[in-house]
Design a protein around this motif. Structure first.
Motif: not given
Length: 64
Positions: A9, A41-46, A49, A51
């Motif tokens: 992502d 990793v791109r963590q949306r809504d976290s 953002p 990791q």
């Protein structure tokens, strides 16, 4: 050193991979690294953002 990238992502151009590889090569001056498994990793809504997890395989006995 064998480096395996897992980038999810996120648009990962060659420049990003090159920078990560250069950083790992700098680290290998301090500790010999046989293999590196890099997950970014791109963590949306976290929060945070992004990791990044790097698992290193080193020759010899396990280190902690």
């Amino acid at each position: 050193m064998n480096i395996e990238f897992h980038i999810l992502d996120l648009k990962a151009d060659g420049r990003l991979r090159h920078q990560l590889a250069a950083d790992l090569h700098d680290l290998s001056d301090l500790l010999p690294i046989a293999h590196a498994d890099v997950s970014l990793v791109r963590q949306r809504d976290s929060t945070p953002p992004f990791q990044c997890v790097v698992l290193l395989g080193v020759p010899g006995p396990d280190i902690h």
